[in-house]
Design a protein around this motif. Structure first.
Motif, PDB file in Angstrom:
ATOM      1  N   ARG A  34       0.844  -1.189   0.000  1.00  0.00           N
ATOM      2  CA  ARG A  34       0.000   0.000   0.000  1.00  0.00           C
ATOM      3  C   ARG A  34       0.889   1.253   0.000  1.00  0.00           C
ATOM      4  NH1 ARG A  34      -4.547  -0.632   3.740  1.00  0.00           N
ATOM      5  NH2 ARG A  34      -5.662  -1.261   1.895  1.00  0.00           N
ATOM      6  N   ALA A  35       0.618   2.162  -0.923  1.00  0.00           N
ATOM      7  CA  ALA A  35       1.345   3.431  -0.997  1.00  0.00           C
ATOM      8  C   ALA A  35       1.091   4.239   0.278  1.00  0.00           C
ATOM      9  CB  ALA A  35       0.898   4.215  -2.230  1.00  0.00           C
ATOM     10  N   THR A  36       1.971   5.212   0.536  1.00  0.00           N
ATOM     11  CA  THR A  36       1.869   6.006   1.761  1.00  0.00           C
ATOM     12  C   THR A  36       1.776   7.493   1.434  1.00  0.00           C
ATOM     13  OG1 THR A  36       4.271   6.248   1.964  1.00  0.00           O
ATOM     14  CG2 THR A  36       3.277   4.322   3.026  1.00  0.00           C
ATOM     15  N   VAL A  37       1.439   8.280   2.441  1.00  0.00           N
ATOM     16  CA  VAL A  37       1.516   9.736   2.339  1.00  0.00           C
ATOM     17  C   VAL A  37       2.923  10.143   2.787  1.00  0.00           C
ATOM     18  CG1 VAL A  37      -0.965  10.082   2.665  1.00  0.00           C
ATOM     19  CG2 VAL A  37       0.540  10.064   4.661  1.00  0.00           C
ATOM     20  N   PRO A  38       3.375  11.376   2.488  1.00  0.00           N
ATOM     21  CA  PRO A  38       4.773  11.743   2.729  1.00  0.00           C
ATOM     22  C   PRO A  38       5.352  11.455   4.122  1.00  0.00           C
ATOM     23  CG  PRO A  38       3.729  13.406   1.383  1.00  0.00           C
ATOM     24  CD  PRO A  38       2.648  12.443   1.784  1.00  0.00           C
ATOM     25  N   ALA A  39       4.667  11.731   5.192  1.00  0.00           N
ATOM     26  CA  ALA A  39       5.247  11.547   6.528  1.00  0.00           C
ATOM     27  C   ALA A  39       4.961  10.172   7.147  1.00  0.00           C
ATOM     28  CB  ALA A  39       4.757  12.637   7.464  1.00  0.00           C
ATOM     29  N   GLN A  40       4.221   9.341   6.458  1.00  0.00           N
ATOM     30  CA  GLN A  40       3.824   8.034   6.989  1.00  0.00           C
ATOM     31  C   GLN A  40       5.047   7.138   7.148  1.00  0.00           C
ATOM     32  OE1 GLN A  40       0.443   6.443   4.899  1.00  0.00           O
ATOM     33  NE2 GLN A  40       0.784   4.381   5.669  1.00  0.00           N
ATOM     34  N   LYS A  41       5.143   6.451   8.284  1.00  0.00           N
ATOM     35  CA  LYS A  41       6.317   5.640   8.588  1.00  0.00           C
ATOM     36  C   LYS A  41       6.079   4.135   8.515  1.00  0.00           C
ATOM     37  CE  LYS A  41       9.721   8.353   9.329  1.00  0.00           C
ATOM     38  NZ  LYS A  41      10.782   8.292   8.328  1.00  0.00           N
ATOM     39  N   ALA A  42       4.874   3.716   8.125  1.00  0.00           N
ATOM     40  CA  ALA A  42       4.589   2.279   8.058  1.00  0.00           C
ATOM     41  C   ALA A  42       3.564   1.994   6.970  1.00  0.00           C
ATOM     42  CB  ALA A  42       4.071   1.782   9.402  1.00  0.00           C
ATOM     43  N   LYS A 111      12.044   4.325   5.047  1.00  0.00           N
ATOM     44  CA  LYS A 111      13.155   5.228   4.737  1.00  0.00           C
ATOM     45  C   LYS A 111      12.743   6.346   3.787  1.00  0.00           C
ATOM     46  CE  LYS A 111      16.282   1.511   5.730  1.00  0.00           C
ATOM     47  NZ  LYS A 111      17.251   0.551   5.267  1.00  0.00           N
ATOM     48  N   ALA A 112      11.636   6.170   3.087  1.00  0.00           N
ATOM     49  CA  ALA A 112      11.103   7.172   2.162  1.00  0.00           C
ATOM     50  C   ALA A 112       9.635   6.847   1.910  1.00  0.00           C
ATOM     51  CB  ALA A 112      11.882   7.145   0.847  1.00  0.00           C
ATOM     52  N   GLN A 113       8.936   7.806   1.350  1.00  0.00           N
ATOM     53  CA  GLN A 113       7.541   7.586   0.988  1.00  0.00           C
ATOM     54  C   GLN A 113       7.446   6.476  -0.064  1.00  0.00           C
ATOM     55  OE1 GLN A 113       5.570  10.987  -0.737  1.00  0.00           O
ATOM     56  NE2 GLN A 113       3.618   9.918  -0.920  1.00  0.00           N
ATOM     57  N   VAL A 114       6.466   5.598   0.092  1.00  0.00           N
ATOM     58  CA  VAL A 114       6.181   4.580  -0.923  1.00  0.00           C
ATOM     59  C   VAL A 114       5.078   5.164  -1.803  1.00  0.00           C
ATOM     60  CG1 VAL A 114       5.357   2.240  -1.353  1.00  0.00           C
ATOM     61  CG2 VAL A 114       6.823   2.689   0.634  1.00  0.00           C
ATOM     62  N   LYS A 115       5.414   5.424  -3.049  1.00  0.00           N
ATOM     63  CA  LYS A 115       4.469   6.070  -3.961  1.00  0.00           C
ATOM     64  C   LYS A 115       3.812   5.053  -4.880  1.00  0.00           C
ATOM     65  CE  LYS A 115       7.134  10.301  -3.883  1.00  0.00           C
ATOM     66  NZ  LYS A 115       8.180  11.041  -4.540  1.00  0.00           N
ATOM     67  N   GLU A 116       2.574   5.347  -5.250  1.00  0.00           N
ATOM     68  CA  GLU A 116       1.852   4.481  -6.178  1.00  0.00           C
ATOM     69  C   GLU A 116       2.725   4.214  -7.405  1.00  0.00           C
ATOM     70  OE1 GLU A 116      -2.240   4.408  -8.844  1.00  0.00           O
ATOM     71  OE2 GLU A 116      -1.981   5.974  -7.338  1.00  0.00           O
ATOM     72  N   THR A 135      14.955 -18.510   1.150  1.00  0.00           N
ATOM     73  CA  THR A 135      14.491 -17.141   0.959  1.00  0.00           C
ATOM     74  C   THR A 135      13.824 -17.013  -0.401  1.00  0.00           C
ATOM     75  OG1 THR A 135      16.641 -16.475   0.122  1.00  0.00           O
ATOM     76  CG2 THR A 135      16.236 -16.117   2.463  1.00  0.00           C
ATOM     77  N   ILE A 136      12.833 -16.150  -0.446  1.00  0.00           N
ATOM     78  CA  ILE A 136      12.099 -15.868  -1.674  1.00  0.00           C
ATOM     79  C   ILE A 136      12.199 -14.368  -1.912  1.00  0.00           C
ATOM     80  CG2 ILE A 136       9.842 -15.924  -2.808  1.00  0.00           C
ATOM     81  CD1 ILE A 136       9.140 -18.199  -0.740  1.00  0.00           C
ATOM     82  N   GLU A 137      12.777 -13.987  -3.032  1.00  0.00           N
ATOM     83  CA  GLU A 137      12.907 -12.575  -3.397  1.00  0.00           C
ATOM     84  C   GLU A 137      11.726 -12.216  -4.300  1.00  0.00           C
ATOM     85  OE1 GLU A 137      15.570 -10.679  -2.435  1.00  0.00           O
ATOM     86  OE2 GLU A 137      16.616 -12.337  -1.455  1.00  0.00           O
ATOM     87  N   LEU A 138      11.066 -11.099  -4.008  1.00  0.00           N
ATOM     88  CA  LEU A 138       9.973 -10.666  -4.868  1.00  0.00           C
ATOM     89  C   LEU A 138       9.935  -9.156  -4.936  1.00  0.00           C
ATOM     90  CD1 LEU A 138       7.028  -9.844  -3.071  1.00  0.00           C
ATOM     91  CD2 LEU A 138       7.718 -12.067  -2.244  1.00  0.00           C
ATOM     92  N   THR A 139       9.230  -8.653  -5.913  1.00  0.00           N
ATOM     93  CA  THR A 139       9.017  -7.221  -6.057  1.00  0.00           C
ATOM     94  C   THR A 139       7.519  -6.979  -6.075  1.00  0.00           C
ATOM     95  OG1 THR A 139      11.049  -7.029  -7.330  1.00  0.00           O
ATOM     96  CG2 THR A 139       9.507  -5.205  -7.476  1.00  0.00           C
ATOM     97  N   ALA A 140       7.073  -6.105  -5.178  1.00  0.00           N
ATOM     98  CA  ALA A 140       5.642  -5.840  -5.039  1.00  0.00           C
ATOM     99  C   ALA A 140       5.344  -4.413  -5.491  1.00  0.00           C
ATOM    100  CB  ALA A 140       5.226  -6.027  -3.585  1.00  0.00           C
ATOM    101  N   PRO A 141       4.422  -4.241  -6.446  1.00  0.00           N
ATOM    102  CA  PRO A 141       4.054  -2.893  -6.858  1.00  0.00           C
ATOM    103  C   PRO A 141       3.255  -2.184  -5.768  1.00  0.00           C
ATOM    104  CG  PRO A 141       2.655  -4.515  -7.943  1.00  0.00           C
ATOM    105  CD  PRO A 141       3.691  -5.279  -7.171  1.00  0.00           C
ATOM    106  N   ALA A 142       3.455  -0.868  -5.659  1.00  0.00           N
ATOM    107  CA  ALA A 142       2.698  -0.076  -4.695  1.00  0.00           C
ATOM    108  C   ALA A 142       1.376   0.341  -5.319  1.00  0.00           C
ATOM    109  CB  ALA A 142       3.500   1.138  -4.263  1.00  0.00           C
ATOM    110  N   ARG A 143       0.295   0.019  -4.625  1.00  0.00           N
ATOM    111  CA  ARG A 143      -1.048   0.392  -5.066  1.00  0.00           C
ATOM    112  C   ARG A 143      -1.502   1.620  -4.297  1.00  0.00           C
ATOM    113  NH1 ARG A 143      -4.042  -5.473  -5.247  1.00  0.00           N
ATOM    114  NH2 ARG A 143      -2.878  -6.332  -6.998  1.00  0.00           N
ATOM    115  N   PRO A 144      -2.533   2.298  -4.796  1.00  0.00           N
ATOM    116  CA  PRO A 144      -2.998   3.527  -4.138  1.00  0.00           C
ATOM    117  C   PRO A 144      -3.392   3.300  -2.689  1.00  0.00           C
ATOM    118  CG  PRO A 144      -4.220   3.115  -6.182  1.00  0.00           C
ATOM    119  CD  PRO A 144      -3.332   1.937  -5.950  1.00  0.00           C
ATOM    120  N   LEU A 145      -3.296   4.360  -1.914  1.00  0.00           N
ATOM    121  CA  LEU A 145      -3.696   4.322  -0.507  1.00  0.00           C
ATOM    122  C   LEU A 145      -5.114   3.820  -0.322  1.00  0.00           C
ATOM    123  CD1 LEU A 145      -2.079   7.482   0.929  1.00  0.00           C
ATOM    124  CD2 LEU A 145      -2.669   5.522   2.314  1.00  0.00           C
TER     125      LEU A 145
END
Length: 156
Positions: A34-42, A111-116, A135-145
């Motif tokens: 899930r994408a985040t807003v600028p100051a969101q930490k989780a 460490k930074a905002q997660v953007k859509e 271990t399983i390596e994957l890449t997850a796309p960020a979806r809108p908040l």
């Protein structure tokens, strides 16, 4: 002729040895964060896991977060609570959903905002019945908040 008699038992022994150390085959379907807003930490990472043998998701990591944990959401006296859990069982042949409002991977101390549209790397660690880990390596796309709480399979 004698060589072929020796080769068959040797091949059979190698096949048995190979199967004794085989890891669970875990597949990951529809991963997303899930994408985040600028100051969101989780934020949360969600996906569907399926293992061909009994296994357990025991940890996760991501370079975008300082802390990554496995969490569950549950109702406690009409209050939704989120708890860290030490692991998540992956019963053989069954889909295990990690979704908003349920089990999920929590990415904290971002460490930074997660953007859509961002592609978020995530590493899952799975423990097999024999105690070995993979271990399983994957890449997850960020979806809108405002991504829906529960996604329909095959639809985004």
């Amino acid at each position: 002729m004698q060589k072929s008699f020796l080769a068959a038992p040797l091949l059979a022994a190698l096949a048995l040895f190979g199967s004794a150390v085989a890891h669970a085959e875990v597949t990951v379907a529809e991963p997303w964060v899930r994408a985040t807003v600028p100051a969101q930490k989780a934020t949360g990472a969600f996906m569907r896991l399926k293992s061909d043998t009994d296994a357990r998701l025991v940890s996760a990591a991501s370079p975008v977060a300082g802390v990554v944990e496995i969490h569950e959401m549950l109702m406690d006296k009409d209050v939704m609570k989120m708890n860290r859990i030490p692991g998540l069982d992956l019963p053989a042949g069954k889909d295990v959903e990690l979704e908003p409002g349920g089990y999920h991977v929590m990415l904290m101390d971002l460490k930074a905002q997660v953007k859509e549209g961002d592609q978020v790397p995530v590493t899952l660690t799975v423990e097999n019945k024999d105690g070995s880990r993979q271990t399983i390596e994957l890449t997850a796309p960020a979806r809108p908040l405002n991504a829906p709480m529960k996604m329909q399979h095959g639809k985004h």
